[in-house]
Write a protein that holds these residues in place. Structure first.
Motif, PDB file in Angstrom:
ATOM      1  N   ASN A 161      12.671 -11.853  -0.126  1.00 17.33           N
ATOM      2  CA  ASN A 161      12.609 -10.609   0.639  1.00 17.33           C
ATOM      3  C   ASN A 161      11.437  -9.747   0.144  1.00 17.33           C
ATOM      4  N   ALA A 162      11.160  -8.681   0.873  1.00 19.12           N
ATOM      5  CA  ALA A 162      10.019  -7.829   0.512  1.00 19.12           C
ATOM      6  C   ALA A 162      10.252  -6.418   1.043  1.00 19.12           C
ATOM      7  N   LYS A 163       9.432  -5.505   0.564  1.00 18.66           N
ATOM      8  CA  LYS A 163       9.463  -4.144   1.097  1.00 18.66           C
ATOM      9  C   LYS A 163       8.055  -3.788   1.522  1.00 18.66           C
ATOM     10  N   ASP A 164       7.925  -3.140   2.675  1.00 21.02           N
ATOM     11  CA  ASP A 164       6.577  -2.728   3.073  1.00 21.02           C
ATOM     12  C   ASP A 164       6.483  -1.208   3.139  1.00 21.02           C
ATOM     13  N   TYR A 165       5.265  -0.720   3.141  1.00 20.85           N
ATOM     14  CA  TYR A 165       4.976   0.719   3.180  1.00 20.85           C
ATOM     15  C   TYR A 165       4.210   0.983   4.463  1.00 20.85           C
ATOM     16  N   LYS A 166       4.867   1.711   5.389  1.00 21.07           N
ATOM     17  CA  LYS A 166       4.341   1.780   6.760  1.00 21.07           C
ATOM     18  C   LYS A 166       3.400   2.961   7.006  1.00 21.07           C
ATOM     19  N   ARG A 167       3.598   4.060   6.282  1.00 18.26           N
ATOM     20  CA  ARG A 167       2.844   5.269   6.626  1.00 18.26           C
ATOM     21  C   ARG A 167       1.451   5.260   6.002  1.00 18.26           C
ATOM     22  N   ILE A 168       0.556   5.985   6.634  1.00 15.79           N
ATOM     23  CA  ILE A 168      -0.840   5.986   6.179  1.00 15.79           C
ATOM     24  C   ILE A 168      -1.017   6.743   4.860  1.00 15.79           C
ATOM     25  N   GLY A 169      -0.185   7.774   4.622  1.00 19.71           N
ATOM     26  CA  GLY A 169      -0.453   8.665   3.489  1.00 19.71           C
ATOM     27  C   GLY A 169       0.444   8.441   2.292  1.00 19.71           C
ATOM     28  N   ASP A 170      -0.016   8.872   1.126  1.00 19.26           N
ATOM     29  CA  ASP A 170       0.793   8.806  -0.082  1.00 19.26           C
ATOM     30  C   ASP A 170       2.083   9.593   0.123  1.00 19.26           C
TER      31      ASP A 170
END
Ligand code: AMP
Ligand code: GLY
Length: 423
Positions: free
Chosen positions: A215-224
């Motif tokens: 499994n994995a986790k992603d980071y969708k938003r452009i900003g910190d």
């Protein structure tokens, strides 16, 4: 073996990279590919929705295995096209049918599927152009935040989460009556908001048996801080620290098994990857969405953790022989930071010279929006490169990726500085 991969992202570069490690010699072809895949495969520059041209390539290069990366050709029926054509029907295929791809291609279909098979998900109602009034009334009856989903594919932009009732009504009108998202928005799913932390679960399914992938986790938003506009994905991590054994066994029992049983029971023709977007709410898993393909940028951290011969896995999926495979995974933690063109996900410039790629890096570099011109590699899209590193500690893996990023440059390069901040 002659293998054709459809797509042009870092996900498809990861497929090439992993297949090239197989003990079986391969000739790889990618439609259309990028500068990274060109190092491992022959890129063929034709549109991924031109099925007739894809057939010509399959015949010309005697393709034995076809792997379809992105959702659009799946939703449009590329698998059915191949299976129904007398000249290419024997091509081994990883990618579900048009009917199966509705799990991603229609939010309403996938919600009905979950309801029918008792799979935990947010409560919902679907509205059409002729039930706009009822939709507006429904919004007044539920509490914010309002989750509005265009039924059809919308390049990851079709989900709106809105706090204000007036704006929510406005957006519902925009989708149902004013053609926002075109045909995809002529049906809208309004669903309850779930508060929690998300993870992406992946499996391979051969029509009978399935195999869980890391499994994995992603980071969708452009900003910190996970702020700002949604993107195709700015980073990813595998494994997911909060998905402990107990939680994963709940996911297996309440979501994965009933999903597989549901696909079989409904007689859905499905051979390929299945990506289940899950949200953990108070220790309980709920499905946010199904995707009928691998995730991007998750693939870039999932595949490096697989020790098995990936080409064998693809062949055995297509052959209905997944049972013969036991997954072996590497225990290291993989972190991926995505380098994008400044301005993305809104307007940005292309054609910027990328420097520093040929230095020694302690990372795997996978290409997305890149192209080769003469001896130079130029930016050619919003997401440009995925920078993947491993370690037994997440913080060290991330540090390695950020080190690599500091030695690669292109005009207006941008990346998130906080991937993994929440773990
Ligand atoms: P989807 O395209 O359905 O995956 O939605 C895109 C993103 O919107 C998801 O990854 C979530 O972050 C968010 N989202 C979708 N549905 C919900 C929901 N019911 N509650 C909270 N967030 C949601
Ligand atoms: N990372 C989410 C997706 O591939 O849709």
């Amino acid at each position: 073996m002659n293998v054709l991969i459809i797509g042009s992202g870092a996900r498809e570069h990861a497929f090439c990279w992993k297949i090239k490690q197989s003990k079986k010699p391969t000739n790889l072809f990618v439609i259309p590919g990028n500068a990274g895949t060109a190092e491992l495969a022959k890129n063929v520059n034709i549109p991924i929705d031109d099925f007739k041209k894809i057939k010509e390539i399959i015949l010309k290069h005697k393709i034995q295995l076809l792997i379809i990366g992105p959702e659009i050709p799946l939703i449009n029926g590329l698998s059915d096209f191949v299976k129904n054509d007398n000249e290419i029907r024997n091509t081994l295929l990883v990618g579900p049918s048009k009917n199966g791809s509705r799990l991603e291609g229609s939010k309403d279909f996938s919600k009905e599927f979950m309801l029918r098979h008792n799979i935990p998900t947010a409560p919902y109602k679907t509205f059409h152009q002729d039930s706009l009034k009822e939709g507006i009334k429904y919004l007044s009856e539920i509490s914010p935040p309002y989750v509005l989903k265009a039924d059809g594919p919308a390049a990851g932009k079709g989900v709106l989460i809105i706090n204000d009732l007036f704006n929510a009504k406005e957006e519902l009108i925009n989708m149902l009556s004013n053609n926002k998202f075109g045909k995809s928005g002529h049906k809208v799913v309004i669903e309850g908001f779930l508060e929690g932390i998300e993870l992406s679960c992946f499996l391979l399914f051969d029509g009978e048996s399935y195999l869980n992938l890391p499994n994995a986790k992603d980071y969708k938003r452009i900003g910190d801080g996970d702020l700002g506009l949604n993107t195709g994905g700015m980073g990813s991590i595998s494994p997911v620290p909060f998905a402990d054994k107990e939680f994963i066994s709940k996911v297996e029992k309440k979501i994965i098994k009933p999903t597989i049983d549901g696909i079989i029971k409904d007689g859905i023709d499905y051979v390929g990857f299945l990506f289940i977007g899950i949200i953990k709410v108070d220790d309980e898993p709920y499905v946010i969405e199904y995707n009928v393909r691998m995730g991007d940028p998750e693939t870039q951290v999932v595949l490096p953790r697989i020790k098995n011969d990936f080409l064998d896995m693809m062949i055995n999926t297509a052959n209905g022989n997944l049972k013969s495979i036991t997954l072996e995974t590497e225990e290291s933690i993989y972190a991926n930071v995505v380098m994008v063109s400044g301005g993305y996900p809104q307007s940005y410039e292309k054609g910027k010279k990328i420097i520093g790629l040929d230095q020694n890096h302690d990372s795997i570099i996978l290409h997305a929006g890149t192209k080769k011109e003469g001896n130079q590699i130029l930016t050619n899209g919003g997401r440009v490169l995925s920078i993947i590193s491993k370690s037994s500690e997440l913080s060290i893996a991330l540090k390695k990726s950020y080190n690599t990023i500091s030695s690669i440059d292109f005009d207006k390069k941008y990346y998130r500085k906080d991937i993994g901040f929440d773990l």
